[in-house]
Scaffold this motif. Structure first.
Motif, short mmCIF file in Angstrom:
data_model
loop_
_atom_site.label_atom_id
_atom_site.label_comp_id
_atom_site.label_asym_id
_atom_site.label_seq_id
_atom_site.Cartn_x
_atom_site.Cartn_y
_atom_site.Cartn_z
N GLY A 1 5.66 -16.78 -19.04
CA GLY A 1 4.93 -17.86 -18.41
C GLY A 1 4.43 -17.50 -17.01
N ARG A 2 4.98 -16.43 -16.44
CA ARG A 2 4.57 -16.02 -15.10
C ARG A 2 4.41 -14.51 -15.04
N VAL A 3 3.35 -14.08 -14.41
CA VAL A 3 3.06 -12.66 -14.20
C VAL A 3 2.74 -12.46 -12.73
N LYS A 4 3.19 -11.36 -12.17
CA LYS A 4 2.91 -11.09 -10.76
C LYS A 4 1.52 -10.47 -10.61
N LEU B 1 -0.69 -8.65 -18.03
CA LEU B 1 -0.40 -9.87 -18.79
C LEU B 1 -0.42 -9.50 -20.27
N ALA C 1 -4.79 -14.22 -9.47
CA ALA C 1 -4.61 -15.67 -9.58
C ALA C 1 -5.71 -16.29 -10.44
N THR D 1 -4.90 -17.17 -14.06
CA THR D 1 -4.02 -18.29 -14.38
C THR D 1 -4.75 -19.25 -15.31
N VAL E 1 -0.06 -19.33 -18.65
CA VAL E 1 0.35 -18.16 -17.89
C VAL E 1 -0.08 -18.35 -16.45
N THR E 2 0.87 -18.25 -15.55
CA THR E 2 0.60 -18.38 -14.12
C THR E 2 0.74 -17.01 -13.47
N VAL E 3 -0.27 -16.60 -12.73
CA VAL E 3 -0.21 -15.33 -12.00
C VAL E 3 0.14 -15.66 -10.56
N SER E 4 1.36 -15.29 -10.20
CA SER E 4 1.87 -15.63 -8.87
C SER E 4 3.03 -14.73 -8.53
N SER E 5 3.17 -14.42 -7.27
CA SER E 5 4.30 -13.60 -6.85
C SER E 5 5.53 -14.45 -6.57
#
Lengths: 118, 108
Positions: free
Chosen positions: A10-13, A18, A87, A90, A114-118
């Protein structure tokens, strides 16, 4: 009616890859285009790419340099890899099946955020 | 790449009224390759119309599609409460798929 189910983190940096997978319920991968489509929060639909069972693959020109769609026919699955995530990637990601004659999407997964966030 | 422009952006109507949604393409689209979808909040899109005017399985006959060339229309003859949603057109050309930006049909 075939069922499609996506899964993945659900989250990728940012800058990472991805990766999502879609399972096809009856494992029947032939004679259709197996596709990924995404929808940023509050926005419209964007086609990412499609893989025909014979091996032909088509990608959105704006994403082509970062995207790979592949099929795992024996397992009845197909996957999406998108490199160098930002980002702007996302979104809710849908897998879908496209008819090979008239090119409409007749079956969709329920989507995965999918959220791209650190 | 063919660009699809949908209008209006938002359509405010009452149940029972007729809804007319437009999808205009930047260049001619084959009728066979024009589809319409309905999307409700939190759900995946659902196929309504394919090949410009053919209803998908289990789609009520109050939904109809028409058009050719660069101008296509989705008509909902009498809006039911469950029809208030966002509608997208989609086309296929030269190995590329594109969607319109959507029309929201809201309750007036």
């Amino acid at each position: 009616q075939v069922r499609l189910q996506e899964w993945g983190p659900g989250r990728v940096k940012p800058s990472e890859t991805l990766t999502l997978t879609c399972a096809v319920s009856d494992s029947s991968i032939s004679n259709y285009y197996w596709s990924w489509i995404r929808q940023p929060p509050g926005k419209g639909l964007e086609w990412i790419g499609s893989f025909y069972y014979s091996g032909n693959t088509n990608y959105n020109p704006s994403l082509k340099s970062r995207v790979t769609i592949s099929l795992d026919t024996p397992e009845g699955q197909f996957s999406l890899k998108m490199t160098s995530a930002t980002a702007a990637d996302t979104a809710v990601y849908y897998c879908a099946r496209a008819d090979s004659l008239d090119y409409f999407f007749d079956n969709w997964g329920q989507g995965t955020l999918v959220t791209v966030s650190s | 790449e063919i660009v699809l422009t949908q209008s209006p952006g938002t359509l405010s109507l009452s149940p029972g009224e007729r809804a007319t949604l437009s999808c205009r393409a930047s260049q001619s689209v084959s009728r066979s390759y024009l589809a319409w979808y309905q999307q409700k909040t939190g759900q995946a899109p659902r196929l309504l119309i394919y090949a410009a005017s053919s209803r998908a399985t289990d789609i009520p006959d109050r939904f109809s599609g028409s058009g050719s060339g660069t101008d296509f229309t989705l008509t909902i003859s009498r809006l039911e409460p469950e029809d208030f949603a966002v509608y997208y057109c989609q086309q296929y050309d030269n190995s590329l798929w594109t969607f319109g930006q959507g029309t929201k049909v809201e309750i007036k």
